[in-house]
Write an enzyme that holds these catalytic residues in place. Structure first.
Site, PDB file in Angstrom:
ATOM      1  N   HIS A 164       0.917  -1.490   0.100  1.00  0.00           N
ATOM      2  CA  HIS A 164       0.035   0.046   0.079  1.00  0.00           C
ATOM      3  C   HIS A 164       1.261   1.038  -0.340  1.00  0.00           C
ATOM      4  O   HIS A 164       0.535   1.838  -0.830  1.00  0.00           O
ATOM      5  CB  HIS A 164      -1.201   0.094   1.280  1.00  0.00           C
ATOM      6  CG  HIS A 164      -1.924  -0.999   1.333  1.00  0.00           C
ATOM      7  ND1 HIS A 164      -2.694  -1.628  -0.039  1.00  0.00           N
ATOM      8  CD2 HIS A 164      -2.593  -1.629   1.732  1.00  0.00           C
ATOM      9  CE1 HIS A 164      -3.495  -2.648   0.494  1.00  0.00           C
ATOM     10  NE2 HIS A 164      -3.513  -2.816   1.337  1.00  0.00           N
ATOM     11  N   ASP A 184      -5.176  -7.473  -3.462  1.00  0.00           N
ATOM     12  CA  ASP A 184      -5.300  -7.406  -1.914  1.00  0.00           C
ATOM     13  C   ASP A 184      -6.892  -7.965  -2.136  1.00  0.00           C
ATOM     14  O   ASP A 184      -7.191  -9.140  -2.025  1.00  0.00           O
ATOM     15  CB  ASP A 184      -5.449  -5.997  -1.591  1.00  0.00           C
ATOM     16  CG  ASP A 184      -5.627  -5.611  -0.672  1.00  0.00           C
ATOM     17  OD1 ASP A 184      -5.626  -6.720   0.818  1.00  0.00           O
ATOM     18  OD2 ASP A 184      -5.391  -4.361  -0.034  1.00  0.00           O
TER      19      ASP A 184
HETATM   20 ZN    ZN Z   1      -3.915  -6.979   2.461  1.00  0.00          ZN
END
Ligand code: ZN
Length: 454
Positions: free
Chosen positions: A269, A320
């Site tokens: 991220h 994700d």
């Molecule tokens: Zn994750």
């Protein structure tokens, strides 16, 4: 032995014509010849297939079900959490295997050649380990056997509910391991990986700064001296504030100072960084594992891709939460986020490379690094992770080279991916996975069994 003959292919040296690629029985590329006479399977355009570096496969079953608000209008995560906890109470090893195979099938159909599974659901409801401690990891490995997806498994170490080392909540107990128990689990999963496909690999993932003890984090790379290490980092503002309050530094600053970040690491991220953190982390050699569709879905923020790449940083792409699985859309979303923030166009292009070409080259390289996999290049010795783009389609008609890549990413979608190989396993043909009927039937059965929890 298979041979693929491509009218045009993207080689490490650039675009080439009449490319014959011979694969060996293990699934590696044996030879690559340009301007070769046609032989084997003819395809119009051949590319390396990138690695998907971040997935929580089971979350695919929740996709589309968390778009409402709960009673507290300021808590936009309420429905997501409620559903997650209900769901976690019910998931069995059989469900995990069925959902994971389904997700991997979708990834292959999207053009990914391998997947890194950040796997944290380890134990039974209530938190007791299964009789086989790595049961759930074994199921992920079994799923990749069915889907043919090249796997890098990352068993996740998740110990605490916050930086103050508070206990896990009832909704988190299926994830939890103290460090000693986690090492036992990791060793058991490693044994299963050793018996799996020759390209299957294992790394490790401390979940986040909040979920692992400070002292263990400082020694992590030494505890696990080989293989990739991934960790969620600097995803949301609340996490930045918690780390800052508890440990006196912002997450990226703290990790840079204490964790010896280098090329073995992939930080997932990195949407909450100051310009100074962005430059310093990029120069550490670690990969930023970006998940632009999920980051959009969760409202995480925008990764500073322009500054990161200007500092020589490596990037890779992941899906994700798996709310949507689309390789072209991940890349498009990443670039569009930069444009919206900076009010520019073609934000990540360079004078030499178009946006699509730059993004594609970067995620091939970063994905290989972050997964520790010999991939991302059509050259002898690499795993044959390959995808074929249909340049005979009306959507790509007349487009060649970088322009075809740009058109696929910005004006097309993954239906243009017709064939995909993972370590030589030709799993997607004419756009469909060869085990689609069976994998889809198993997935539907799992969804039926979970219906009243969803
Ligand atoms: Zn994750």
């Amino acid at each position: 032995m298979q041979t693929i003959w491509a009218e045009t292919a993207l080689l490490p040296t650039g675009w080439a014509c009449g490319v014959a690629v011979d694969l060996d029985a293990m699934g590696r590329i044996q030879t690559v010849a340009e301007n070769a006479p046609e032989r084997g399977m003819r395809v119009p355009m051949l590319l390396p297939a990138p690695v998907n570096v971040h997935s929580h496969a089971f979350q695919r079953a929740m996709a589309g079900l968390t778009e409402r608000r709960g009673p507290d209008p300021t808590d936009s995560f309420w429905t997501w959490r409620q559903l997650m906890f209900r769901f976690l109470d019910r998931l069995t090893p059989e469900h995990i295997e069925a959902i994971t195979a389904f997700v991997q099938m979708e990834m292959l159909e999207a053009g990914y050649g391998a997947s890194v599974e950040f796997h944290y659901l380890h134990h039974q409801p209530g938190g007791a380990p299964y009789d086989t401690i790595a049961e759930m990891s074994d199921r992920v490995i079994a799923a990749s056997g069915l889907s043919g997806m090249g796997l890098c498994l990352l068993p996740v170490h998740y110990q605490f509910g916050g930086c103050d080392q508070r206990a896990l909540t009832i909704g988190q107990v299926r994830f939890g391991n103290g460090f000693d128990q986690f090492q036992v689990l990791h060793a058991a999963a490693s044994t299963t990986i050793d018996a799996a496909a020759p390209d299957a690999a294992i790394g490790v993932a401390p979940h986040s700064l909040r979920a692992v003890g400070r002292d263990d984090l400082k020694r992590y790379a030494a505890h696990f001296p080989s293989g990739p290490i991934h960790m969620h980092l600097a995803e949301q503002v609340a996490e930045v504030e918690e780390v800052q309050q508890a440990w006196g530094a912002r997450p990226v600053d703290w990790a840079l100072e204490h964790m010896g970040l280098d090329g073995r690491w992939c930080l997932i991220h990195c949407t909450q960084m100051t310009p100074q953190e962005t430059g310093a982390l990029a120069r550490s050699g670690a990969v930023a594992g970006l998940c632009p569709i999920t980051e959009s879905s969760l409202g995480d923020g925008i990764f500073d891709g322009v500054r990161w790449l200007d500092n020589g940083g490596a990037i890779a792409i992941g899906s994700d939460s798996n709310i949507r699985i689309s390789l072209s859309e991940e890349l498009r979303t990443l670039d569009y986020s930069q444009r919206l923030r900076d009010r520019t166009r073609a934000a990540l292009a360079t004078p030499e490379k178009s946006t699509g070409r730059r993004l594609f080259d970067e995620v091939l390289k970063g994905g290989a690094q972050a997964s520790g996999r010999q991939t991302g290049r059509i050259e002898a010795g690499a795993w044959a992770d390959l995808l074929c783009l249909d340049t005979t389609s009306e959507h790509l008609w007349g487009r060649t080279g970088d322009t075809a890549l740009d058109t696929w990413i910005f004006a097309g979608d993954d239906r243009l991916v017709t064939d995909v190989w993972s370590a030589g396993r030709h799993m997607v043909r004419d756009g469909l996975h060869i085990q689609r009927a069976r994998i889809t039937a198993d997935y539907k059965r799992a969804m039926d069994a979970l219906r009243d929890a969803l």
